[in-house]
Scaffold this motif. Structure first.
Motif, PDB file in Angstrom:
ATOM      1  N   VAL A 127       2.443  -0.502   1.257  1.00 36.24           N
ATOM      2  CA  VAL A 127       1.784  -0.061   0.027  1.00 36.24           C
ATOM      3  C   VAL A 127       2.673   0.971  -0.644  1.00 36.24           C
ATOM      4  CG1 VAL A 127      -0.365   0.791  -0.976  1.00 36.24           C
ATOM      5  CG2 VAL A 127      -0.407  -0.315   1.272  1.00 36.24           C
ATOM      6  N   PHE A 128       2.733   0.914  -1.981  1.00 35.36           N
ATOM      7  CA  PHE A 128       3.528   1.904  -2.709  1.00 35.36           C
ATOM      8  C   PHE A 128       3.035   1.991  -4.146  1.00 35.36           C
ATOM      9  CE2 PHE A 128       5.604  -2.147  -3.340  1.00 35.36           C
ATOM     10  CZ  PHE A 128       6.011  -2.139  -4.664  1.00 35.36           C
ATOM     11  N   LEU A 129       3.505   3.032  -4.841  1.00 27.95           N
ATOM     12  CA  LEU A 129       3.224   3.176  -6.266  1.00 27.95           C
ATOM     13  C   LEU A 129       4.459   2.762  -7.051  1.00 27.95           C
ATOM     14  CD1 LEU A 129       1.266   6.509  -6.933  1.00 27.95           C
ATOM     15  CD2 LEU A 129       0.503   4.178  -7.382  1.00 27.95           C
ATOM     16  N   ASP A 130       4.272   1.878  -8.017  1.00 21.04           N
ATOM     17  CA  ASP A 130       5.337   1.491  -8.947  1.00 21.04           C
ATOM     18  C   ASP A 130       4.952   2.054 -10.309  1.00 21.04           C
ATOM     19  OD1 ASP A 130       7.412   0.347 -10.318  1.00 21.04           O
ATOM     20  OD2 ASP A 130       6.618  -1.700 -10.273  1.00 21.04           O
ATOM     21  N   GLY A 131       5.464   3.244 -10.621  1.00 23.28           N
ATOM     22  CA  GLY A 131       4.975   3.928 -11.817  1.00 23.28           C
ATOM     23  C   GLY A 131       3.537   4.342 -11.581  1.00 23.28           C
ATOM     24  N   LYS A 132       2.612   3.785 -12.369  1.00 23.90           N
ATOM     25  CA  LYS A 132       1.188   4.035 -12.175  1.00 23.90           C
ATOM     26  C   LYS A 132       0.479   2.856 -11.533  1.00 23.90           C
ATOM     27  CE  LYS A 132       0.182   7.608 -15.590  1.00 23.90           C
ATOM     28  NZ  LYS A 132      -0.779   8.031 -16.642  1.00 23.90           N
ATOM     29  N   ASP A 133       1.220   1.869 -11.077  1.00 23.55           N
ATOM     30  CA  ASP A 133       0.632   0.688 -10.454  1.00 23.55           C
ATOM     31  C   ASP A 133       0.600   0.838  -8.938  1.00 23.55           C
ATOM     32  OD1 ASP A 133       0.382  -0.432 -12.929  1.00 23.55           O
ATOM     33  OD2 ASP A 133       2.078  -1.798 -12.736  1.00 23.55           O
ATOM     34  N   LEU A 134      -0.579   0.689  -8.353  1.00 25.22           N
ATOM     35  CA  LEU A 134      -0.704   0.638  -6.907  1.00 25.22           C
ATOM     36  C   LEU A 134      -0.410  -0.797  -6.476  1.00 25.22           C
ATOM     37  CD1 LEU A 134      -1.566   1.914  -4.182  1.00 25.22           C
ATOM     38  CD2 LEU A 134      -3.899   1.142  -4.708  1.00 25.22           C
ATOM     39  N   VAL A 135       0.578  -0.968  -5.600  1.00 26.93           N
ATOM     40  CA  VAL A 135       1.021  -2.296  -5.186  1.00 26.93           C
ATOM     41  C   VAL A 135       0.799  -2.455  -3.685  1.00 26.93           C
ATOM     42  CG1 VAL A 135       2.930  -3.946  -5.112  1.00 26.93           C
ATOM     43  CG2 VAL A 135       2.765  -2.302  -7.002  1.00 26.93           C
ATOM     44  N   VAL A 136       0.182  -3.568  -3.310  1.00 28.70           N
ATOM     45  CA  VAL A 136      -0.047  -3.904  -1.909  1.00 28.70           C
ATOM     46  C   VAL A 136       0.770  -5.147  -1.585  1.00 28.70           C
ATOM     47  CG1 VAL A 136      -1.767  -4.519  -0.164  1.00 28.70           C
ATOM     48  CG2 VAL A 136      -2.385  -2.951  -2.009  1.00 28.70           C
TER      49      VAL A 136
END
Length: 244
Positions: A127-136
């Motif tokens: 899991v990580f943040l891409d800018g303001k997007d939470l990505v799973v």
């Protein structure tokens, strides 16, 4: 309570009470102030944007024309009330962008109004943040979810790490992306067509269409991200390659 028992309790990241109070006081107060200032400006009707009449719960074109004939305290009162209503509409619309993230040892649940995504623990690799997007990400490196959120990285990281999930400071597969150029090798024609359509959506700032086309690319085994109108892509490895 022991640390082991504490981590078995779900970690929930959502907007707190302060956010709701600010929404329902700040927006109406700003609307009221804007209405009062507008009532003091000669020719105020010409300052209203065309879309204002289309907002729900606000006066339509006929009512706005009627307001134009008012003066003095009556006009001020009417515009302040309209401003409060406009602030209430904006506060209500803000809830469409609110995301709640719930994490426990069983899995991850991401909820926004009208949409809920749920993934079992064994399906979540990183899991990580891409800018303001939470990505799973899943074990095969595919994106399971990408949701825009205003939650801070610290709160999200703490929630996931409390239950043993892998949190990354950046996309662990960022180096695998390459910039998309129409007709480039390595992509089937269907994916090329979807990327062309998505380029048009990005240029038109159509976020809904862009998200729908992203999902279509995911079904084709392609992960896509963008920087402005530029799109970058990488393939999902066949055979279930593990997260590196």
């Amino acid at each position: 309570m022991s640390a082991e028992r504490a981590t078995n309790q779900p970690s929930v990241v959502r907007e707190g009470a302060v956010t709701h109070v600010l929404l329902w006081t700040g927006f109406p107060l700003l609307g009221a102030a804007a209405g009062w200032v507008l009532s003091l400006v000669p020719g105020w009707l010409g300052l209203l944007p065309g879309w204002a009449a289309a907002l729900p719960l606000l006066p339509g074109p006929e009512q706005i024309d009627a307001l134009a004939g008012l003066t003095g305290p009556v006009l001020t009162t009417a515009l302040v009330v309209a401003g409060v209503a406009a602030g209430g509409v904006l506060a209500l619309l803000s809830y469409n962008d609110m995301v709640a993230v719930e994490v426990d040892t069983e899995g991850v649940r991401i909820t926004r109004p009208g949409k809920r995504s749920e993934f079992g623990r064994d399906r979540v690799a990183a899991v990580f943040l891409d800018g303001k997007d939470l990505v799973v990400l899943g074990p095969d490196t595919a994106e399971l979810a990408r949701e825009r959120t205003d939650h801070g990285a610290g709160r999200l990281r703490a929630a996931f790490e409390a239950h043993g999930y892998r949190w990354c400071d950046a996309d662990p597969h960022r180096d695998a992306f390459q910039r998309w150029v129409d007709g480039m090798p390595g992509l089937e024609q269907h994916a090329q067509a979807v990327l062309r359509a998505r380029r048009t959506a990005l240029e038109a700032k159509d976020t809904d269409d862009g998200a729908e086309l992203r999902a279509e690319l995911a079904r084709l085994g392609v992960v896509v991200r963008e920087e402005g109108h530029r799109q970058y892509w990488r393939p999902v490895p066949r055979g279930g390659a593990q997260d590196g």
